[in-house]
Write a protein that holds these residues in place. Structure first.
Motif, PDB file in Angstrom:
ATOM      1  N   MET A 170       0.846  -1.191   0.000  1.00  0.00           N
ATOM      2  CA  MET A 170       0.000   0.000   0.000  1.00  0.00           C
ATOM      3  C   MET A 170       0.882   1.241   0.000  1.00  0.00           C
ATOM      4  O   MET A 170       1.967   1.250   0.554  1.00  0.00           O
ATOM      5  CB  MET A 170      -0.907   0.019   1.236  1.00  0.00           C
ATOM      6  CG  MET A 170      -1.851  -1.162   1.338  1.00  0.00           C
ATOM      7  SD  MET A 170      -3.243  -1.016   0.193  1.00  0.00           S
ATOM      8  CE  MET A 170      -4.179   0.289   1.003  1.00  0.00           C
ATOM      9  N   GLU A 209      -1.358  -1.827 -11.506  1.00  0.00           N
ATOM     10  CA  GLU A 209      -1.054  -2.109 -10.103  1.00  0.00           C
ATOM     11  C   GLU A 209      -0.994  -0.835  -9.286  1.00  0.00           C
ATOM     12  O   GLU A 209      -1.421  -0.811  -8.117  1.00  0.00           O
ATOM     13  CB  GLU A 209       0.262  -2.880 -10.027  1.00  0.00           C
ATOM     14  CG  GLU A 209       0.154  -4.298 -10.590  1.00  0.00           C
ATOM     15  CD  GLU A 209       1.474  -4.901 -11.022  1.00  0.00           C
ATOM     16  OE1 GLU A 209       1.495  -6.087 -11.356  1.00  0.00           O
ATOM     17  OE2 GLU A 209       2.485  -4.152 -11.033  1.00  0.00           O
ATOM     18  N   GLU A 250      -4.675   0.345  -8.788  1.00  0.00           N
ATOM     19  CA  GLU A 250      -5.435  -0.518  -7.891  1.00  0.00           C
ATOM     20  C   GLU A 250      -4.765  -0.685  -6.533  1.00  0.00           C
ATOM     21  O   GLU A 250      -5.211  -1.513  -5.721  1.00  0.00           O
ATOM     22  CB  GLU A 250      -5.651  -1.872  -8.556  1.00  0.00           C
ATOM     23  CG  GLU A 250      -6.477  -1.768  -9.834  1.00  0.00           C
ATOM     24  CD  GLU A 250      -6.628  -3.094 -10.559  1.00  0.00           C
ATOM     25  OE1 GLU A 250      -6.033  -4.103 -10.095  1.00  0.00           O
ATOM     26  OE2 GLU A 250      -7.334  -3.118 -11.583  1.00  0.00           O
ATOM     27  N   ASP A 251      -3.717   0.105  -6.299  1.00  0.00           N
ATOM     28  CA  ASP A 251      -2.997   0.077  -5.032  1.00  0.00           C
ATOM     29  C   ASP A 251      -2.473  -1.325  -4.708  1.00  0.00           C
ATOM     30  O   ASP A 251      -2.475  -1.762  -3.561  1.00  0.00           O
ATOM     31  CB  ASP A 251      -3.892   0.580  -3.899  1.00  0.00           C
ATOM     32  CG  ASP A 251      -3.073   1.152  -2.743  1.00  0.00           C
ATOM     33  OD1 ASP A 251      -1.856   1.345  -2.930  1.00  0.00           O
ATOM     34  OD2 ASP A 251      -3.646   1.395  -1.668  1.00  0.00           O
ATOM     35  N   ARG A 252      -2.017  -2.011  -5.757  1.00  0.00           N
ATOM     36  CA  ARG A 252      -1.430  -3.340  -5.585  1.00  0.00           C
ATOM     37  C   ARG A 252       0.095  -3.229  -5.652  1.00  0.00           C
ATOM     38  O   ARG A 252       0.760  -3.902  -6.433  1.00  0.00           O
ATOM     39  CB  ARG A 252      -1.968  -4.299  -6.649  1.00  0.00           C
ATOM     40  CG  ARG A 252      -3.450  -4.581  -6.518  1.00  0.00           C
ATOM     41  CD  ARG A 252      -3.890  -5.696  -7.446  1.00  0.00           C
ATOM     42  NE  ARG A 252      -4.014  -5.256  -8.835  1.00  0.00           N
ATOM     43  CZ  ARG A 252      -3.415  -5.842  -9.867  1.00  0.00           C
ATOM     44  NH1 ARG A 252      -2.609  -6.869  -9.679  1.00  0.00           N
ATOM     45  NH2 ARG A 252      -3.608  -5.395 -11.087  1.00  0.00           N
ATOM     46  N   GLU A 265       2.480  -6.167  -5.550  1.00  0.00           N
ATOM     47  CA  GLU A 265       2.579  -7.073  -6.690  1.00  0.00           C
ATOM     48  C   GLU A 265       3.490  -6.535  -7.787  1.00  0.00           C
ATOM     49  O   GLU A 265       3.745  -7.227  -8.781  1.00  0.00           O
ATOM     50  CB  GLU A 265       1.179  -7.320  -7.269  1.00  0.00           C
ATOM     51  CG  GLU A 265       0.221  -7.960  -6.281  1.00  0.00           C
ATOM     52  CD  GLU A 265      -1.168  -8.132  -6.861  1.00  0.00           C
ATOM     53  OE1 GLU A 265      -1.267  -8.321  -8.090  1.00  0.00           O
ATOM     54  OE2 GLU A 265      -2.143  -8.064  -6.097  1.00  0.00           O
TER      55      GLU A 265
END
Length: 379
Positions: free
Chosen positions: A1, A349, A352-354, A357
């Motif tokens: 995050m 990413e 989408e606040d990934r 990843e």
């Protein structure tokens, strides 16, 4: 995050003439995966994969239709039925993915090898037949050769438009052909294309004007420039903001719609005594959309303050800084190169606040780069 506010980076860009889904541009990166100058299905897949998330793609440098433009047979070109059919497959794939793409028009200047496989024996051309250190290098272009190169830019720009591109970028940076005119060290001509700043800009501006005539009034033209040159990191074409303003004004008058000032670190001041970046000065002085680039999402260089080990650098390195600058109106768009080469889903990413990843960029070995650039398991 990430706790940083990156909203400005992900907002659409719309200046009335151009609309992009977000402010992230895929930066041009030379790849050498187009045998015979013809982009194949792997090239289309490579760009389409990234087109699904970025606002704009600027292709790798594409050679214009002139024998002096380059010497590498694996660099794509913008002439001939086979190459243009290949580029049509690329633009169709990008558009199907919902993206937009501009072709970077490239003439390598002194980087050409006259004994290479493309047009062997044809000289490497430059303004004055010297390199940045004043040493003899290549051959000074004649007036007739300059006219031929200008026409080649125009032909290749029209070919790009007809192949479905959404715009072109004229590469005038990094010590390549047009940039050699802009830099005093490599331009010692005594005709109308050498001497004062205005005279040194005259030939690149005439190329832009020819491109504008060839593509019509509504087709976007980006101009990429840089202060630094390959091997000459402290070079300057504009020593002051006033000189930069004169330089930009002449190119804007010739038909440039947007500027892409290339820096190695986008966050550093453009001029001594000012906190404003080169992209910020470009935006302020030209009033035109401006793309910043340099170091986003990649490990800092050893000489950068606060450097940490590459394995500890997050893939979002400097993202918050870019978003803040866009939010403040310093520049409009942010180009990302190596981070997108490594991770084609980097933007998704981020959106989408990934962050966990994301694949962090590392300097690739040959096999790794081959996989990434060919759009295989990594790309």
């Amino acid at each position: 995050m990430t706790s940083a506010d990156i909203t400005a980076l992900l907002k659409p860009f719309d200046d009335g003439s151009h609309h992009l889904r977000n402010r992230i541009v895929m930066a041009p990166m030379t790849r050498r995966f187009s045998p015979g100058g013809v982009p194949g299905p792997d090239v289309a897949a490579y760009y389409a994969r990234r087109a699904s998330s970025v606002g704009l793609i600027i292709t790798e440098g594409v050679l214009i239709d002139h024998p002096s433009a380059g010497s590498d047979p694996d660099v794509p070109h913008l002439y001939g039925d086979r190459a243009l059919a290949g580029w049509r497959q690329v633009t169709d794939a990008v558009h199907e993915a919902g993206g937009r793409i501009a072709a970077q028009l490239w003439h390598v200047g002194l980087a050409r090898d006259p004994e290479g496989p493309l047009y062997p024996g044809y000289p490497a051309l430059s303004p004055s037949g010297i390199d940045g250190a004043g040493r003899p290098a290549g051959t000074a272009a004649t007036s007739e050769q300059l006219a031929g190169i200008r026409d080649a830019y125009a032909r290749s720009a029209a070919a790009a438009r007809d192949a479905g591109f959404d715009g072109v970028e004229v590469h005038g940076a990094h010590g390549y052909f047009l940039d050699l005119f802009l830099w005093e060290a490599t331009n010692r001509r005594d005709d109308e294309f050498g001497g004062s700043l205005e005279a040194r800009v005259r030939y690149p501006a005439s190329v832009v004007a020819a491109v504008r005539d060839a593509v019509g009034p509504d087709f976007p033209i980006i101009f990429r420039f840089s202060q630094w040159k390959n091997g000459f990191w402290d070079a300057r074409i504009a020593r002051t903001p006033e000189e930069l303003g004169r330089f930009l004004g002449l190119l804007a008058q010739a038909g440039v719609d947007a500027f892409h000032p290339s820096t190695r670190r986008f966050w550093l001041p453009g001029f001594e005594g000012s906190d404003l970046t080169l992209a910020g000065w470009t935006r302020r002085l030209s009033g035109l959309p401006t793309i910043a680039v340099g170091g986003l999402g990649v490990p800092p260089r050893p000489e950068d303050p606060g450097t940490v080990l590459p394995e500890n650098v997050p893939p979002t390195e400097r993202v918050a800084d870019a978003a803040a600058a866009i939010g403040a109106g310093e520049f409009d768009l942010m180009a990302v190169g190596r981070a997108l080469l490594t991770d084609p889903d980097w933007v998704t990413e981020l959106q989408e606040d990934r962050i966990g990843e994301m694949t962090a960029y590392r300097k690739p070995d040959e096999d790794y780069l081959d996989g990434a650039a060919r759009g295989g398991a990594i790309g």
